[in-house]
Write an enzyme that holds these catalytic residues in place. Sequence first.
Site, PDB file in Angstrom:
ATOM      1  N   ARG A   1       1.179  -0.941  -0.081  1.00 40.14           N
ATOM      2  CA  ARG A   1      -0.043  -0.016  -0.030  1.00 40.14           C
ATOM      3  C   ARG A   1       0.701   1.429  -0.198  1.00 40.14           C
ATOM      4  O   ARG A   1       1.691   1.221   1.141  1.00 40.14           O
ATOM      5  CB  ARG A   1      -0.827   0.157   1.321  1.00 40.14           C
ATOM      6  CG  ARG A   1      -1.405   1.576   1.410  1.00 40.14           C
ATOM      7  CD  ARG A   1      -2.860   1.190   0.529  1.00 40.14           C
ATOM      8  NE  ARG A   1      -3.053   2.582   0.872  1.00 40.14           N
ATOM      9  CZ  ARG A   1      -3.800   4.582   0.467  1.00 40.14           C
ATOM     10  NH1 ARG A   1      -2.520   4.283  -0.348  1.00 40.14           N
ATOM     11  NH2 ARG A   1      -4.219   4.814   1.189  1.00 40.14           N
TER      12      ARG A   1
ATOM     13  N   GLU B   1     -12.365   3.811  -5.668  1.00 36.52           N
ATOM     14  CA  GLU B   1     -11.862   2.685  -6.377  1.00 36.52           C
ATOM     15  C   GLU B   1     -11.960   3.213  -8.141  1.00 36.52           C
ATOM     16  O   GLU B   1     -12.939   3.229  -8.204  1.00 36.52           O
ATOM     17  CB  GLU B   1     -13.301   2.275  -5.602  1.00 36.52           C
ATOM     18  CG  GLU B   1     -13.315   2.142  -4.088  1.00 36.52           C
ATOM     19  CD  GLU B   1     -12.315   1.173  -3.623  1.00 36.52           C
ATOM     20  OE1 GLU B   1     -11.583   0.128  -4.769  1.00 36.52           O
ATOM     21  OE2 GLU B   1     -11.661   0.229  -2.955  1.00 36.52           O
TER      22      GLU B   1
ATOM     23  N   ARG C   1      -1.600  -5.533   3.163  1.00 38.98           N
ATOM     24  CA  ARG C   1      -0.516  -5.410   2.169  1.00 38.98           C
ATOM     25  C   ARG C   1       0.695  -4.383   2.945  1.00 38.98           C
ATOM     26  O   ARG C   1       0.258  -4.394   4.179  1.00 38.98           O
ATOM     27  CB  ARG C   1      -1.513  -3.789   2.013  1.00 38.98           C
ATOM     28  CG  ARG C   1      -2.649  -4.521   0.780  1.00 38.98           C
ATOM     29  CD  ARG C   1      -2.809  -3.052   0.278  1.00 38.98           C
ATOM     30  NE  ARG C   1      -4.322  -2.292   0.841  1.00 38.98           N
ATOM     31  CZ  ARG C   1      -4.980  -1.038   1.014  1.00 38.98           C
ATOM     32  NH1 ARG C   1      -4.687  -0.901  -0.233  1.00 38.98           N
ATOM     33  NH2 ARG C   1      -5.046  -0.752   1.742  1.00 38.98           N
TER      34      ARG C   1
END
Length: 76
Positions: A20, A28, A72
Amino acid sequence: MVDGDTVDVVDDVRGRLRVRVLGLDTPETKRRGYAVACWGPEATAFATATLQNQRVALIADAGQDARDRYGRTYLH
């Protein structure tokens, strides 16, 4: 490139990491059941042009846990 703020990198020691990228917020674009958010495609295009096929330095953020709730790795 997974999406605009999540990338898969190959670390010389640890192998593939899903990272990340802190400081890069992408709406999104690929989440099932969600509409593509405003500026999402543009943010993803920027991240792709900046990061794809590049050698990068991964720097941990001492203020974050090692991984987020999605598994992540948090890195700059």
